[in-house]
Design an enzyme around this catalytic site. Structure first.
Site, short mmCIF file in Angstrom:
data_model
loop_
_atom_site.label_atom_id
_atom_site.label_comp_id
_atom_site.label_asym_id
_atom_site.label_seq_id
_atom_site.Cartn_x
_atom_site.Cartn_y
_atom_site.Cartn_z
N ASP A 1 3.06 -4.25 -10.76
CA ASP A 1 3.01 -5.59 -11.34
C ASP A 1 3.71 -5.64 -12.70
OD1 ASP A 1 1.48 -6.03 -9.15
OD2 ASP A 1 -0.38 -6.50 -10.23
N GLU B 1 -4.50 -2.86 -18.81
CA GLU B 1 -5.32 -3.36 -17.70
C GLU B 1 -6.23 -2.26 -17.15
OE1 GLU B 1 -3.30 -6.13 -15.37
OE2 GLU B 1 -4.79 -6.19 -13.78
N SER C 1 0.00 -12.10 -9.91
CA SER C 1 0.04 -11.28 -11.11
C SER C 1 0.04 -12.06 -12.41
CB SER C 1 1.25 -10.34 -11.06
OG SER C 1 0.83 -9.06 -11.40
N HIS D 1 0.84 -1.22 0.00
CA HIS D 1 0.00 0.00 0.00
C HIS D 1 0.87 1.26 0.00
CE1 HIS D 1 -4.13 -1.71 0.40
NE2 HIS D 1 -3.44 -2.73 0.82
N THR D 2 2.09 1.11 -0.45
CA THR D 2 2.96 2.27 -0.63
C THR D 2 2.87 2.79 -2.06
OG1 THR D 2 4.69 0.63 -1.01
CG2 THR D 2 4.66 1.70 1.15
P1 ADP Z 1 -3.80 -12.01 -10.62
O1 ADP Z 1 -3.14 -11.04 -11.52
O2 ADP Z 1 -3.52 -11.75 -9.19
O3 ADP Z 1 -3.52 -13.44 -10.98
P2 ADP Z 1 -6.16 -10.83 -11.75
O4 ADP Z 1 -7.59 -10.92 -11.38
O5 ADP Z 1 -5.51 -9.52 -11.80
O6 ADP Z 1 -5.38 -11.83 -10.76
O7 ADP Z 1 -5.96 -11.50 -13.17
C1 ADP Z 1 -6.49 -12.79 -13.45
C2 ADP Z 1 -7.16 -12.77 -14.82
O8 ADP Z 1 -6.17 -12.60 -15.86
C3 ADP Z 1 -7.84 -14.08 -15.14
O9 ADP Z 1 -9.15 -14.13 -14.61
C4 ADP Z 1 -7.85 -14.06 -16.67
O10 ADP Z 1 -8.90 -13.24 -17.16
C5 ADP Z 1 -6.54 -13.37 -16.99
N1 ADP Z 1 -5.46 -14.36 -17.21
C6 ADP Z 1 -4.33 -14.48 -16.52
N2 ADP Z 1 -3.58 -15.50 -17.00
C7 ADP Z 1 -4.27 -16.05 -18.02
C8 ADP Z 1 -4.04 -17.14 -18.92
N3 ADP Z 1 -2.95 -17.89 -18.84
N4 ADP Z 1 -4.98 -17.38 -19.86
C9 ADP Z 1 -6.08 -16.61 -19.96
N5 ADP Z 1 -6.34 -15.59 -19.13
C10 ADP Z 1 -5.47 -15.31 -18.18
MG MG Z 2 -3.52 -8.97 -11.59
#
Ligand code: ADP
Ligand code: MG
Length: 393
Positions: free
Chosen positions: A182, A170, A136, A44-45
């Site tokens: 990230d 994003e 991420s 949270h920085t």
């Molecule tokens: P985090 O980044 O913490 O894993 P997020 O909610 O930010 O979680 O991102 C997850 C989303 O990114 C998934 O629900 C999907 O939509 C997308 N995603 C990530 N990796 C893949 C992948 N290998 N294939 C398809 N979609 C992906």
């Molecule tokens: Mg993410």
């Protein structure tokens, strides 16, 4: 990390190649790999213009890619039965491609918006980064796709500009409000190093983080805690920090030096605001102290800073949950040199600094503590700092 994939499952790069050849009946022109990441310290920085210190995980997302005529993009992922297919019109309307394909369309959009001629492409994605655990996977997907498209199109895309473009995909296309950490970590990290990122000017420094030489490892534990109210709590913490900065007459809480903390706290109206500010100010200092210790090669000594960061998140910022606190306490009791929640809070992962030969024992102790409390069993991963996004040979 995610159980359920057999140990003998094919390597992620081979799976991406297989996805491409089976999906398109052709061989890819190349493969690009982007890692997941974990933040060593600095929570949270980021939105307070402060400091973070992530490193790349050995878990990777791989994109196998090849050209496609015209302005047309077709994407397959292991997680989906059907490909996503879009053209320039869909790429140019943020939000139009929904679901996981939006992360890919978002990259095309961000590049086109910045004036790049993005080549049409066919892509196939495979990943070992667990989705939605806070490691991420979203930035890994964006980074792998961005790098693949840049190389396929011969785009002149300086390394320092890439995180901003992936973040834009994003924020602006998918509509997820994330900071710059990230994408910076996933694109710019180096093996054996952590990335010291100044979130105000986005400058980075590679800090040696040679766990292997120190006989240490980082154990990452997915708490499996359901994300309770995470979005609303995040927004309220962020708003509290902005209000406090206003009251203190500084652009951001990063501008309150730790030496001035007591005087600043005296000027704040209530105990809750004081505790929120104390977390951010002391956390920034802990990041700097961690960097100093790592620069001096004193790796084991960062343990107490990690644990102090956790206490600050638990008591002052109030963003931990019982599963997370249980995991941290059990890891410390089992001999971890330090442990903390990593990520925005209300679920996600914890990390513990452990002797390389203690990693299994600490993981076992955490699982036992979970079983005693009746929590869903956690998953674990032992990590050394891995490389950022690269083209595979
Ligand atoms: P985090 O980044 O913490 O894993 P997020 O909610 O930010 O979680 O991102 C997850 C989303 O990114 C998934 O629900 C999907 O939509 C997308 N995603 C990530 N990796 C893949 C992948 N290998 N294939 C398809 N979609 C992906
Ligand atoms: Mg993410």
């Amino acid at each position: 990390m995610t159980p359920g994939r057999p140990a003998a499952a094919p390597d992620v790069a081979d799976r991406a190649t297989a996805g491409f050849s089976q999906g398109y009946d052709a061989q890819p022109a190349g493969r690009w790999a982007a890692p997941g990441r974990v933040n060593l310290i600095g929570e949270h920085t980021d939105y307070n213009d402060g400091f973070v210190l992530p490193f790349a995980l050995p878990l990777r997302t791989v994109v196998a890619a090849g050209p496609q005529p015209g302005e047309r993009w077709t994407v397959r992922s292991e997680i989906a039965d059907r490909p996503v297919d879009f053209g320039a019109a869909e790429a140019d309307s943020p939000g139009r491609v929904t679901g996981w394909g939006g992360y890919v369309a978002g990259v095309v959009w961000a590049l086109r918006e910045a004036g790049y001629a993005v080549p049409g492409a066919r892509l196939a994605i495979a990943s070992d980064v667990p989705l939605g655990s806070g490691l991420s996977s979203s930035a890994a997907l964006e980074a792998a796709v961005l790098t693949a498209l840049a190389d396929l199109g011969g785009l002149d895309l300086p390394a320092a500009h890439r995180p901003r473009l992936a973040q834009r995909a994003e924020n602006g296309y998918v509509g997820a409000p994330t900071g710059i950490m990230d994408q910076s970590a996933v694109l710019r990290c180096r093996a054996g190093h952590a990335l010291f990122l100044d979130c105000r000017d986005e400058s980075v420094e590679h800090i040696p983080f040679d766990l292997d030489a120190a006989g240490l490892a980082i154990l990452v534990i997915d708490s499996r805690a359901p994300h309770r109210h995470a979005d609303g709590e995040y927004a309220s913490r962020r708003a509290a920090c902005e209000r406090a900065a206003d009251l203190l007459g500084v652009p951001a809480l990063r501008d309150v030096p730790v030496a001035d903390l007591d005087a600043a706290l005296d000027r704040l109206p209530d105990d809750e605001t004081r505790r929120r500010v104390r977390h951010v100010v002391t956390e920034n200092q802990r990041v700097r102290d961690t960097v100093e210790l790592l620069r001096a090669g004193r790796v084991p000594e960062i343990g107490p800073l990690l644990t102090a960061s956790h206490a600050s998140m638990r008591d002052d910022f109030e963003i931990t949950v019982p599963e997370i606190d249980t995991a941290v306490e059990a890891a410390l009791a089992a001999g971890a040199l330090g442990a903390r929640m990593t990520g925005g809070g209300f679920g996600g992962c914890i990390l513990a600094l452990v002797g390389a030969d203690r990693s299994d024992a600490v993981a076992t102790a955490v699982r036992a503590a979970y079983a005693e409390r009746g929590f869903t069993a956690p998953t674990t991963l032992t990590a050394l700092p891995a490389p950022g996004t690269t083209r595979l040979p």
